[in-house]
Motif scaffolding. Structure first.
Motif, mmCIF file in Angstrom:
data_model
loop_
_atom_site.group_PDB
_atom_site.id
_atom_site.type_symbol
_atom_site.label_atom_id
_atom_site.label_comp_id
_atom_site.label_asym_id
_atom_site.label_seq_id
_atom_site.Cartn_x
_atom_site.Cartn_y
_atom_site.Cartn_z
ATOM 1 N N GLY A 197 0.799 -1.210 0.000
ATOM 2 C CA GLY A 197 0.000 0.000 0.000
ATOM 3 C C GLY A 197 0.838 1.269 0.000
ATOM 4 O O GLY A 197 0.327 2.350 -0.268
ATOM 5 N N ILE A 198 2.126 1.142 0.319
ATOM 6 C CA ILE A 198 3.042 2.285 0.352
ATOM 7 C C ILE A 198 4.091 2.080 -0.737
ATOM 8 O O ILE A 198 4.767 1.055 -0.757
ATOM 9 C CB ILE A 198 3.719 2.418 1.727
ATOM 10 N N PRO A 199 4.252 3.036 -1.640
ATOM 11 C CA PRO A 199 5.193 2.856 -2.758
ATOM 12 C C PRO A 199 6.653 2.766 -2.313
ATOM 13 O O PRO A 199 7.013 3.219 -1.215
ATOM 14 C CB PRO A 199 4.976 4.109 -3.623
ATOM 15 N N ASN A 200 7.474 2.221 -3.184
ATOM 16 C CA ASN A 200 8.908 2.092 -2.921
ATOM 17 C C ASN A 200 9.567 3.429 -2.618
ATOM 18 O O ASN A 200 10.513 3.498 -1.840
ATOM 19 C CB ASN A 200 9.601 1.467 -4.135
ATOM 20 N N MET A 201 9.079 4.501 -3.263
ATOM 21 C CA MET A 201 9.712 5.807 -3.088
ATOM 22 C C MET A 201 9.691 6.261 -1.636
ATOM 23 O O MET A 201 10.538 7.040 -1.204
ATOM 24 C CB MET A 201 9.018 6.862 -3.958
ATOM 25 N N LYS A 202 8.715 5.778 -0.877
ATOM 26 C CA LYS A 202 8.602 6.139 0.531
ATOM 27 C C LYS A 202 9.188 5.061 1.444
ATOM 28 O O LYS A 202 9.710 5.375 2.517
ATOM 29 C CB LYS A 202 7.130 6.367 0.877
ATOM 30 N N LEU A 203 9.081 3.809 1.029
ATOM 31 C CA LEU A 203 9.578 2.700 1.839
ATOM 32 C C LEU A 203 10.008 1.567 0.917
ATOM 33 O O LEU A 203 9.179 0.835 0.382
ATOM 34 C CB LEU A 203 8.493 2.209 2.798
ATOM 35 N N GLU A 204 11.314 1.442 0.723
ATOM 36 C CA GLU A 204 11.815 0.369 -0.129
ATOM 37 C C GLU A 204 11.619 -0.968 0.576
ATOM 38 O O GLU A 204 11.800 -1.082 1.792
ATOM 39 C CB GLU A 204 13.285 0.608 -0.482
#
Length: 499
Positions: free
Chosen positions: A194-201
């Motif tokens: 639900g959280i993209p890689n850009m925020k959490l790899e």
């Protein structure tokens, strides 16, 4: 705490973000951490407050002020100021199971309540938290610490989002045998998909899950409890069950034309990109994900998930992006009736919106606007949307302010891809029915006042499934508190220190 005059001697510094047009070329995190020397200076800015609102975690006017985990912010800021990074890590871990997550995705409630922010710039607490946890991994402080004594009690946790992971960590440390069931192919819940890689790899999640496995926690992925595995089997095998399945029921938009092709829920769109990136060494392959490339994209919803859809669409190479927000634009600065230490109700231009502005030259958001109808072409694909402007009006029956349509304000826009980011309604019924737990009017699992026990003996619920859609930091708190309640029910007492 910190240096008595530090807030006067040093200006706030935060992690620097890569330029919008540059970071659009990849799906990696795009902030450059502060140097250790600079972080120590930032720690010096933390005042010796009589009342450290940053760690209060109290509700003011219906909004959280300060950290819900009651992180000992002044203490670890002081410790890094004095160069004692190892002890800072142990103080941070006393209250937060996953600083590697919160230092990336939390909106920093602590900073909004910082006393320095009353008449100046808040201490860069989130950046310092990031520095503490990453230094701990580098130096080995965050390595696995397997449990030496076991109680013989077994706990099943359904769902591996932040609440489930937090509860698993606490219960395992106590000595109980913990098994976490996850219906997806990998652990993490909405942290992963639900959280993209850009925020959490996603290797950050894997790093922590691997440590938890070393410490004795069992993860069973690809197992959809309630469908693949019966609730009765779980209840027979385990002494206690904790439901942490999230508020995974997306809110839909019920307007004519909703059945057209090309209209997706935000979580499905984001999940498809994350899975495609993971399968192809962080490169997207056409046909393996819901693509926004070359399309006129419309995002319905103005929250974090809506912004994530904007940022992901920009990286796909969208032709245009329009983001609808039903409410009026928030003020750029605190209003008179929104004083510190309340959460600042101000307009936030997040990373996705910044990127859209850099590429298209304007903010993608259309305020006080909603969809009235979708139109489709001969092939059944969405091609246009009829929008209508809204205005706040008092409902004559209830007396409440509502957003009402403005007569004759409709207009039509071209759209090839619609992403619905209108929030979540609550838990999914197949899980709650399988375990026989009661739900409230919002389909959140009902539990005792201030507690986590459900109406069914030995079954507990926590996280978004219990409180409704919320922040990662609240989910962690709920997981910790539920773990303590489960421990008491198993042992008759608890020695867990959750605050």
């Amino acid at each position: 705490m910190g240096k008595a005059t530090g807030f006067m001697e040093y200006d706030r510094q935060d992690k620097a973000a890569e330029a919008p047009k540059e970071r659009l070329k990849h799906f990696h995190e795009f902030h450059t951490p502060l140097s250790k020397e600079e972080q120590e200076r930032q720690g010096a800015r933390c005042m010796s407050c009589g009342v450290p609102f940053c760690q209060s975690g109290q509700m003011i006017m219906g909004m959280a002020s300060g950290c819900p985990l009651h992180n000992l912010v002044p203490e670890w800021n002081d410790l890094i100021y004095h160069g004692n990074w190892e002890e800072a890590y142990y103080r941070l871990k006393k209250t937060n199971n996953f600083p590697e997550f919160t230092s990336r995705v939390c909106p920093a409630l602590c900073e909004a309540a910082c006393t320095c922010g009353l008449n100046g710039d808040a201490v860069s607490t989130k950046a310092n938290e990031y520095g503490i946890i990453e230094n701990a991994y580098e130096k080995g402080y965050a390595a696995a610490k397997p449990v030496k004594v076991r109680t013989g009690k077994k706990v099943a946790i359904i769902g591996s989002g932040p609440s489930g992971l937090a509860a698993a960590d606490m219960l395992n440390r106590r000595g109980h045998y913990v098994t976490v069931f996850e219906r997806e192919d990998r652990a993490g819940g909405l942290l992963r998909y639900g959280i993209p890689n850009m925020k959490l790899e996603k290797q950050i999640i894997d790093r922590k899950v691997s440590i938890m496995e070393e410490e004795g926690i069992t993860f069973i992925t690809g197992c959809n409890v309630g469908k693949d595995k019966k609730a009765a089997e779980i209840l027979k095998e385990y002494d206690r069950v904790l439901l942490c399945c999230g508020a995974s029921n997306p809110r839909d938009i019920k307007v004519p034309g909703r059945e057209a092709n090309g209209i997706h829920f935000a979580v499905d769109f984001l999940k498809s990109t994350t899975k495609a990136l993971w399968a192809n060494q962080m490169q997207l392959k056409e046909g393996e994900y819901i693509s926004a490339k070359g399309k006129n994209v419309m995002v319905i919803g103005g929250g974090d998930t809506g912004n994530d859809c904007v940022g992901t669409s920009m990286r796909h190479g969208a032709k245009s992006v329009l983001q609808l927000e039903m409410l009026p634009k928030a003020p750029d600065e605190r209003a008179f009736d929104n004083p510190w230490p309340e959460w600042p109700k101000v307009c936030k231009t997040d990373y996705g919106q910044q990127e859209a502005i850099a590429v298209f030259g304007k903010d993608p958001r259309a305020y006080q606007t909603t969809v009235k109808e979708f139109q489709k072409d001969k092939a059944g694909n969405v091609c246009k949307a009829v929008l209508v402007k809204l205005e706040p009006k008092k409902d004559e029956k209830t007396g409440r302010m509502v957003m009402a349509e403005i007569a004759e304000s409709e207009y039509t826009v071209d759209v090839d891809l619609v992403l619905i980011a209108a929030g979540f309604l609550g838990s999914e019924s197949y899980v709650t029915k399988a375990f026989g737990v009661e739900v409230d009017g919002r389909t959140n699992v009902s539990a005792g006042t201030g507690g986590y026990a459900t109406n069914v003996q030995n079954i507990f619920a926590a996280g978004d499934m219990h409180r409704g859609q919320s922040l990662v930091v609240w989910a962690i708190r709920e997981g910790r508190e539920a773990a303590q309640e489960i421990d008491i029910s198993l042992m008759g007492y608890t020695n867990m220190n959750i605050q």
